[in-house]
Enzyme design. Sequence first.
Site, PDB file in Angstrom:
ATOM      1  N   HIS A   1      36.202 -32.721  12.263  1.00 51.02           N
ATOM      2  CA  HIS A   1      36.132 -33.480  13.465  1.00 51.02           C
ATOM      3  C   HIS A   1      34.017 -33.769  13.667  1.00 51.02           C
ATOM      4  CE1 HIS A   1      35.990 -34.816  18.373  1.00 51.02           C
ATOM      5  NE2 HIS A   1      35.309 -35.420  17.435  1.00 51.02           N
TER       6      HIS A   1
ATOM      7  N   HIS B   1      31.453 -37.587  12.872  1.00 54.36           N
ATOM      8  CA  HIS B   1      31.847 -39.284  13.043  1.00 54.36           C
ATOM      9  C   HIS B   1      30.560 -39.143  12.783  1.00 54.36           C
ATOM     10  CE1 HIS B   1      34.609 -39.551  16.530  1.00 54.36           C
ATOM     11  NE2 HIS B   1      34.117 -38.774  17.618  1.00 54.36           N
TER      12      HIS B   1
ATOM     13  N   HIS C   1      41.435 -38.391  19.501  1.00 54.81           N
ATOM     14  CA  HIS C   1      41.008 -38.382  20.454  1.00 54.81           C
ATOM     15  C   HIS C   1      41.619 -37.602  21.468  1.00 54.81           C
ATOM     16  CE1 HIS C   1      37.406 -38.605  18.141  1.00 54.81           C
ATOM     17  NE2 HIS C   1      36.889 -38.237  18.961  1.00 54.81           N
TER      18      HIS C   1
ATOM     19  N   ASP D   1      31.056 -32.657  15.785  1.00 55.56           N
ATOM     20  CA  ASP D   1      31.147 -33.810  16.994  1.00 55.56           C
ATOM     21  C   ASP D   1      29.931 -35.149  16.629  1.00 55.56           C
ATOM     22  OD1 ASP D   1      32.817 -35.755  17.765  1.00 55.56           O
ATOM     23  OD2 ASP D   1      32.342 -35.352  19.649  1.00 55.56           O
ATOM     24  N   ASP D   2      29.267 -35.539  16.958  1.00 62.98           N
ATOM     25  CA  ASP D   2      27.321 -35.777  16.691  1.00 62.98           C
ATOM     26  C   ASP D   2      26.719 -34.731  16.651  1.00 62.98           C
ATOM     27  OD1 ASP D   2      29.248 -38.527  17.276  1.00 62.98           O
ATOM     28  OD2 ASP D   2      29.575 -37.540  18.511  1.00 62.98           O
TER      29      ASP D   2
ATOM     30  N   GLU E   1      39.468 -34.515  25.667  1.00 62.10           N
ATOM     31  CA  GLU E   1      37.762 -34.146  26.127  1.00 62.10           C
ATOM     32  C   GLU E   1      37.823 -34.522  27.328  1.00 62.10           C
ATOM     33  OE1 GLU E   1      35.771 -37.511  23.593  1.00 62.10           O
ATOM     34  OE2 GLU E   1      33.625 -35.804  23.589  1.00 62.10           O
TER      35      GLU E   1
HETATM   36  N1  ADE Z   1      32.827 -41.122  19.554  1.00 58.11           N
HETATM   37  C1  ADE Z   1      31.980 -40.403  18.533  1.00 58.11           C
HETATM   38  N2  ADE Z   1      31.788 -39.233  19.489  1.00 58.11           N
HETATM   39  C2  ADE Z   1      32.925 -39.237  19.892  1.00 58.11           C
HETATM   40  C3  ADE Z   1      33.447 -38.314  20.809  1.00 58.11           C
HETATM   41  N3  ADE Z   1      32.662 -37.256  21.786  1.00 58.11           N
HETATM   42  N4  ADE Z   1      34.462 -38.995  21.983  1.00 58.11           N
HETATM   43  C4  ADE Z   1      34.741 -40.126  21.468  1.00 58.11           C
HETATM   44  N5  ADE Z   1      34.074 -40.815  21.036  1.00 58.11           N
HETATM   45  C5  ADE Z   1      33.039 -40.722  20.246  1.00 58.11           C
HETATM   46 ZN    ZN Z   2      34.288 -36.919  18.375  1.00 57.77          ZN
END
Ligand code: ADE
Ligand code: ZN
Length: 350
Positions: free
Chosen positions: A23, A25, A207, A288-289, A210
């Site tokens: 996971h 991005h 997703h 994630d990011d 969350e």
């Molecule tokens: N795009 C990038 N990170 C995300 C996240 N945590 N939830 C939804 N969309 C995303």
């Molecule tokens: Zn994500």
Amino acid sequence: MTTISNNKELRDFIIGLPKTELHLHIEGTLEPGMIFSLAQRNGVTLPYASEQALRDAYAFTDLQSFLDLYYAGAGVLLTEQDFHDMTIAYLKRAHADGARHVEIMFDPQTHTVRGVPIDTVFQGLASAARQARSQWGISSYFILSFLRHLSEEDAFATLEQALPLRKDYADLWIAIGLDSAERGNPPEKFARVYAKCRELGFRLVAHAGEEGPPDYVRDALDLLKVERIDHGVRSEEDPALMQRLAEMQMPLTVCPLSNLKLCVFDSMEQHNIARLLRQGLRVTVNSDDPAYFGGYLVDNYLAIAQSLDLGRDDLGVLARNSILASFLPDSDKQSLLNELDNYLAKHNVI
Ligand code: ADE
Ligand code: ZN
């Protein structure tokens, strides 16, 4: 002093665990330094005076407050070289963290809406993935992700633009995902495009759970027919769903530092990943990011190990889950599992 050396020892143990990241991005790996250098290279003006000023803006209150900055940051990506540079920087870092395989989400709509051709995106990502594979032995798959705040029609149009490229990237592009603003954009909205992607033979993830309710997790399973849930932490609010997820061993790609930064949990001590693990769910750890949330893959493992008192055996289970939940062929999974078993035995973890 002791804590520092223990941290180093634990970090080294986590780095050495054979594992995958599922996971991630790719646009979320753009560090402020790279945002500034790409902006300069491309003549893009940023509304921040310095890297530090940009970093200071990373004080998020929820998913949307993050997405606003994330989409703005991605605006510096224009050329194939930009996409390559971003991706190779992430893969170098993932390799240093001991990831053997990664499944990378990318959001083509974020780029095509700005006039960037979709093949520029594919080509930049792919050249980095192929270079990393030959240079460091780390393998990658791509998950083309639809933006759920846009229409299903827009998702279909994106799929249509991307499909002619499938033959050139058959070794990499194997899956479809769904991301962006979750609340108010339920899985049902994308049921038809997911049915089409399924017919086309893509692996499916989305997703769910969350910020959105447990019902969205159930709908992602029943209506989108996904094979993995990204996040899914709010499933805990629904005991029947929890039982179902445990019984079917549905993988959840959990992102602890992301959940903390986006205020899904108030503190890491309150994160539910340890409870999900104890209840037998197939949970995995992911970043994630990472450029926005303060840590890459190993930082996420370390944060939960320290705040939730997880043992090395638990970390081994999380690494094992990451291998089992990947889309790798069974033979590749088996060799990684064998390596993991040897590693754990060498470290006296049963
Ligand atoms: N795009 C990038 N990170 C995300 C996240 N945590 N939830 C939804 N969309 C995303
Ligand atoms: Zn994500």
